[in-house]
Design a protein around this motif. Structure first.
Motif, PDB file in Angstrom:
ATOM      1  N   UNK A  61       0.839  -1.185   0.000  1.00  0.00           N
ATOM      2  CA  UNK A  61       0.000   0.000   0.000  1.00  0.00           C
ATOM      3  C   UNK A  61       0.883   1.247   0.000  1.00  0.00           C
ATOM      4  N   UNK A  62       0.784   2.102  -1.018  1.00  0.00           N
ATOM      5  CA  UNK A  62       1.679   3.254  -1.115  1.00  0.00           C
ATOM      6  C   UNK A  62       1.463   4.287   0.000  1.00  0.00           C
ATOM      7  N   UNK A  63       0.228   4.479   0.451  1.00  0.00           N
ATOM      8  CA  UNK A  63      -0.025   5.450   1.513  1.00  0.00           C
ATOM      9  C   UNK A  63       0.581   4.983   2.832  1.00  0.00           C
ATOM     10  N   UNK A  64       0.419   3.700   3.130  1.00  0.00           N
ATOM     11  CA  UNK A  64       0.997   3.147   4.351  1.00  0.00           C
ATOM     12  C   UNK A  64       2.520   3.238   4.304  1.00  0.00           C
ATOM     13  N   UNK A  65       3.095   2.933   3.135  1.00  0.00           N
ATOM     14  CA  UNK A  65       4.555   2.994   2.991  1.00  0.00           C
ATOM     15  C   UNK A  65       5.062   4.428   3.170  1.00  0.00           C
ATOM     16  N   UNK A  66       4.341   5.385   2.605  1.00  0.00           N
ATOM     17  CA  UNK A  66       4.752   6.780   2.712  1.00  0.00           C
ATOM     18  C   UNK A  66       4.697   7.265   4.159  1.00  0.00           C
ATOM     19  N   UNK A  67       3.627   6.928   4.871  1.00  0.00           N
ATOM     20  CA  UNK A  67       3.521   7.347   6.276  1.00  0.00           C
ATOM     21  C   UNK A  67       4.600   6.681   7.126  1.00  0.00           C
ATOM     22  N   UNK A  68       4.859   5.405   6.871  1.00  0.00           N
ATOM     23  CA  UNK A  68       5.905   4.709   7.617  1.00  0.00           C
ATOM     24  C   UNK A  68       7.274   5.328   7.336  1.00  0.00           C
ATOM     25  N   UNK A  69       7.559   5.584   6.058  1.00  0.00           N
ATOM     26  CA  UNK A  69       8.854   6.172   5.693  1.00  0.00           C
ATOM     27  C   UNK A  69       9.023   7.555   6.320  1.00  0.00           C
ATOM     28  N   UNK A  70       7.985   8.375   6.272  1.00  0.00           N
ATOM     29  CA  UNK A  70       8.063   9.723   6.845  1.00  0.00           C
ATOM     30  C   UNK A  70       8.261   9.655   8.352  1.00  0.00           C
ATOM     31  N   UNK A  71       7.552   8.743   9.000  1.00  0.00           N
ATOM     32  CA  UNK A  71       7.692   8.605  10.452  1.00  0.00           C
ATOM     33  C   UNK A  71       9.097   8.134  10.816  1.00  0.00           C
ATOM     34  N   UNK A  72       9.631   7.174  10.064  1.00  0.00           N
ATOM     35  CA  UNK A  72      11.001   6.705  10.334  1.00  0.00           C
ATOM     36  C   UNK A  72      12.024   7.810  10.092  1.00  0.00           C
ATOM     37  N   UNK A  73      11.839   8.582   9.038  1.00  0.00           N
ATOM     38  CA  UNK A  73      12.757   9.693   8.777  1.00  0.00           C
ATOM     39  C   UNK A  73      12.703  10.706   9.915  1.00  0.00           C
ATOM     40  N   UNK A  74      11.504  11.058  10.343  1.00  0.00           N
ATOM     41  CA  UNK A  74      11.351  12.008  11.451  1.00  0.00           C
ATOM     42  C   UNK A  74      12.016  11.474  12.716  1.00  0.00           C
ATOM     43  N   UNK A  75      11.796  10.205  13.022  1.00  0.00           N
ATOM     44  CA  UNK A  75      12.400   9.627  14.222  1.00  0.00           C
ATOM     45  C   UNK A  75      13.914   9.496  14.087  1.00  0.00           C
ATOM     46  N   UNK A  76      14.402   9.214  12.889  1.00  0.00           N
ATOM     47  CA  UNK A  76      15.853   9.144  12.696  1.00  0.00           C
ATOM     48  C   UNK A  76      16.496  10.509  12.948  1.00  0.00           C
ATOM     49  N   UNK A  77      15.842  11.566  12.503  1.00  0.00           N
ATOM     50  CA  UNK A  77      16.348  12.917  12.759  1.00  0.00           C
ATOM     51  C   UNK A  77      16.393  13.170  14.261  1.00  0.00           C
ATOM     52  N   UNK A  78      15.353  12.751  14.953  1.00  0.00           N
ATOM     53  CA  UNK A  78      15.294  12.922  16.411  1.00  0.00           C
ATOM     54  C   UNK A  78      16.387  12.108  17.096  1.00  0.00           C
ATOM     55  N   UNK A  79      16.564  10.857  16.693  1.00  0.00           N
ATOM     56  CA  UNK A  79      17.572   9.990  17.311  1.00  0.00           C
ATOM     57  C   UNK A  79      18.976  10.535  17.064  1.00  0.00           C
ATOM     58  N   UNK A  80      19.252  10.953  15.849  1.00  0.00           N
ATOM     59  CA  UNK A  80      20.572  11.511  15.537  1.00  0.00           C
ATOM     60  C   UNK A  80      20.837  12.741  16.406  1.00  0.00           C
ATOM     61  N   UNK A  81      19.848  13.613  16.517  1.00  0.00           N
ATOM     62  CA  UNK A  81      20.011  14.804  17.348  1.00  0.00           C
ATOM     63  C   UNK A  81      20.200  14.425  18.807  1.00  0.00           C
ATOM     64  N   UNK A  82      19.427  13.446  19.280  1.00  0.00           N
ATOM     65  CA  UNK A  82      19.557  12.998  20.671  1.00  0.00           C
ATOM     66  C   UNK A  82      20.959  12.455  20.938  1.00  0.00           C
ATOM     67  N   UNK A  83      21.506  11.705  19.998  1.00  0.00           N
ATOM     68  CA  UNK A  83      22.852  11.157  20.184  1.00  0.00           C
ATOM     69  C   UNK A  83      23.894  12.276  20.142  1.00  0.00           C
ATOM     70  N   UNK A  84      23.780  13.166  19.161  1.00  0.00           N
ATOM     71  CA  UNK A  84      24.774  14.231  19.018  1.00  0.00           C
ATOM     72  C   UNK A  84      24.757  15.225  20.173  1.00  0.00           C
ATOM     73  N   UNK A  85      23.608  15.414  20.808  1.00  0.00           N
ATOM     74  CA  UNK A  85      23.512  16.391  21.903  1.00  0.00           C
ATOM     75  C   UNK A  85      23.559  15.735  23.269  1.00  0.00           C
ATOM     76  N   UNK A  86      23.785  14.421  23.314  1.00  0.00           N
ATOM     77  CA  UNK A  86      23.804  13.718  24.601  1.00  0.00           C
ATOM     78  C   UNK A  86      25.069  14.077  25.378  1.00  0.00           C
ATOM     79  N   UNK A  87      25.055  13.716  26.626  1.00  0.00           N
ATOM     80  CA  UNK A  87      26.184  13.972  27.521  1.00  0.00           C
ATOM     81  C   UNK A  87      27.443  13.286  26.999  1.00  0.00           C
TER      82      UNK A  87
END
Length: 155
Positions: A61-87
């Motif tokens: 399903x293309x809509x499901x794939x798009x939402x999943x991909x966008x959510x993973x991209x958003x979370x990857x940005x958050x995780x990368x920032x969390x790692x880079x700004x961690x103690x």
């Protein structure tokens, strides 16, 4: 003309203890990131109707794939920032990354619930539609945008 002899070059020494510690830290931060992404997938699956994994990988399903991909991209940005700004401390840095990553998952879920309530129609029903929808693109971009704001808010 200057001639450099092999005896004039300082090679230095390799600190394998430091190298091994860095490799272990890399693996640990990677595992924290994968754990946060896994929780993020479970969150999105819980907020959307049906089995998201089945809709993306079996039904294709293309809509499901798009939402999943966008959510993973958003979370990857958050995780990368969390790692880079961690103690700088190893243990504290891992805990910081995990906690801030999970807070990011929670904030993404809140944003999805708010979008589902404020936008016309049921946003989460987009996942079940078999044809690509412009609304799915709008939601995907919004999820990534929220992820960027979420990442910038990490402190």
């Amino acid at each position: 003309m200057t001639v450099i002899l092999a005896a004039d070059i300082e090679v230095g020494r390799v600190d394998f203890t430091l190298l091994f510690g860095g490799v272990l830290a890399t693996i640990a931060f990677f595992l924290v990131g994968i754990a946060v992404l896994t929780v993020g997938f479970a969150m999105l699956d819980a907020l959307t109707p049906g089995n998201l994994r089945h809709q993306v990988y079996v039904d294709r399903n293309p809509n499901a794939a798009l939402l999943l991909a966008a959510n993973h991209l958003a979370l990857a940005i958050i995780v990368v920032t969390a790692i880079l700004t961690s103690s700088d401390g190893y243990a504290q840095g891992l805990i910081d990354s995990l906690v801030y990553g999970l807070v990011g998952v929670l904030l993404q879920a809140v944003a999805l619930v708010i979008m589902n309530r404020l936008l016309p129609g049921r946003l989460v029903t987009l996942v079940g539609e078999p044809h690509m929808s412009g609304a799915a693109w709008a939601v995907a971009v919004t999820l990534v945008s929220v992820g960027l704001v979420n990442a910038a808010a990490l402190s």
